[in-house]
Design an enzyme around this catalytic site. Structure first.
Site, mmCIF file in Angstrom:
data_model
loop_
_atom_site.group_PDB
_atom_site.id
_atom_site.type_symbol
_atom_site.label_atom_id
_atom_site.label_comp_id
_atom_site.label_asym_id
_atom_site.label_seq_id
_atom_site.Cartn_x
_atom_site.Cartn_y
_atom_site.Cartn_z
ATOM 1 C CG HIS A 1 32.660 43.118 41.025
ATOM 2 N ND1 HIS A 1 33.551 43.985 40.434
ATOM 3 C CD2 HIS A 1 33.333 42.522 42.048
ATOM 4 C CE1 HIS A 1 34.715 43.903 41.064
ATOM 5 N NE2 HIS A 1 34.602 43.033 42.045
ATOM 6 N NE ARG B 1 37.872 48.154 43.917
ATOM 7 C CZ ARG B 1 37.641 46.863 44.162
ATOM 8 N NH1 ARG B 1 37.926 46.376 45.362
ATOM 9 N NH2 ARG B 1 37.141 46.077 43.223
ATOM 10 C CB SER C 1 37.752 41.857 42.877
ATOM 11 O OG SER C 1 36.925 42.910 43.313
ATOM 12 C CG LEU C 2 41.301 43.187 46.909
ATOM 13 C CD1 LEU C 2 42.705 43.570 47.331
ATOM 14 C CD2 LEU C 2 40.466 42.870 48.123
ATOM 15 C CD GLN D 1 38.017 45.777 39.649
ATOM 16 O OE1 GLN D 1 37.532 46.400 40.594
ATOM 17 N NE2 GLN D 1 39.212 45.231 39.691
ATOM 18 C CD GLN E 1 36.251 42.500 50.540
ATOM 19 O OE1 GLN E 1 36.359 43.288 49.620
ATOM 20 N NE2 GLN E 1 35.549 42.764 51.614
#
Length: 311
Positions: A203, A119, A94-95, A252, A9
């Site tokens: 996170h 998500r 991440s994503l 995660q 992101q």
């Protein structure tokens, strides 16, 4: 050996994917499939904005994924290559880990889009706006960042969210603690602390409701076999078993993105060339972390034509 990596992101911008879609039927098919899976005109938002709508977590996450997979599909369908033949590993920030798993065949494109939409929505809903925050620490290594997070917590949540490279670490947690961390940077020998324009504290343990939502989603949509091994964010190590993939994707949401360690570990595993599809955010982080490796960012049709000469 080569690793294909996928951005997270913050790499979204108005106009993303437009040139690809104009030039390639394979790219257009990706954007159409994602639109259909989500029941919204996401590609129109990617092309034309408005920016505040694209930046919404629930839109940015599937948009960044779609853009990267469109680049991959053009490489595969029009360039005549297979990811499994050209990549020793995949990884994503991440994503981007979901994008990597889609590229490796563990999730279909439609399922990946739906999972990322959920998500994004779940992460946004987990913490009321204004309660959480994130900050980037510039000129900070992991030891200094960890010490700062502990000093700033004062009973609140304040943890390392992203260990990006040897000079950049991101903290996440309660807004009061993050504000304290920014105020204390000089005391810990850190150059600068910058509040990030994010809508939720990603996170960190405050994201537990979102982790629970993803665990439930994976019961209905579990990952399948991987054609290419994944370096996982939360362990910075190789994972190939779909059951492990599922568990680590849930972890995660609240866990640390160990990107610096992942880049170093991939180099140690024999990766000499990193190819970032759909962005150029990870490329400098990899160079600063892994040192003497080749890195290539592939976004445009010209980039695709150039990389095809190397693959």
């Amino acid at each position: 050996m080569r690793a294909f990596v996928f951005p997270g992101q913050g790499s979204q911008k108005i106009g993303m994917g437009a040139e690809l879609a104009e030039a390639s039927a394979a790219a257009r098919e990706v954007f159409e499939e994602v639109d259909e899976a989500l029941g919204q005109k996401l590609f129109q938002i990617m092309k034309d904005g408005p920016e505040d709508v694209l930046t919404l977590t629930e839109n940015a996450q599937p948009a960044i994924m779609a853009n990267a997979i469109a680049v991959l599909r053009v490489l595969e369908k029009e360039g005549g290559i297979s990811l499994a033949d050209k990549a020793g590993f995949v990884a994503g920030h991440s994503l981007g880990e979901y994008t990597a798993l889609c590229a490796a065949g563990a999730f279909s494109l439609s399922d990946t889009a739906r999972l990322l939409k959920l998500r994004g929505q779940s992460m946004q809903a987990a913490v009321p706006v204004g309660i959480g925050a994130m900050c980037a620490l510039l000129g900070a290594d992991i030891e200094r960042a960890t010490a700062l997070a502990q000093a700033a917590a004062e009973g609140d949540v304040c943890t390392v969210a992203n260990d990006n490279d040897p000079t950049q670490v991101v903290l996440s947690g309660h807004k009061a603690a993050i504000d304290r961390a920014v105020a204390l940077v000089k005391d810990h020998g850190i150059k600068r602390g910058v509040l990030l324009p994010v809508s939720a504290p990603f996170h960190c343990p405050l994201m537990q409701p979102a982790a629970d939502a993803m665990a439930e989603a994976f019961e209905k949509t579990p990952p399948g076999p991987l054609r290419v091994a994944l370096f996982a964010n939360v362990t910075a190590s190789v994972v190939t078993d779909p059951a492990d993939v599922k568990r680590l994707l849930v972890e995660q949401v609240t866990g640390r993105v160990r990107w610096r360690e992942s880049a170093i570990a991939m180099k140690a595993a024999g990766v000499e060339h990193f190819v970032e599809l759909g962005g150029k955010v990870l490329t400098p982080m990899i160079t600063r972390s892994a040192g003497d490796v080749a890195v290539t960012s592939v976004i445009t049709m010209a980039d695709i034509e150039n990389i095809l000469k190397e693959l």
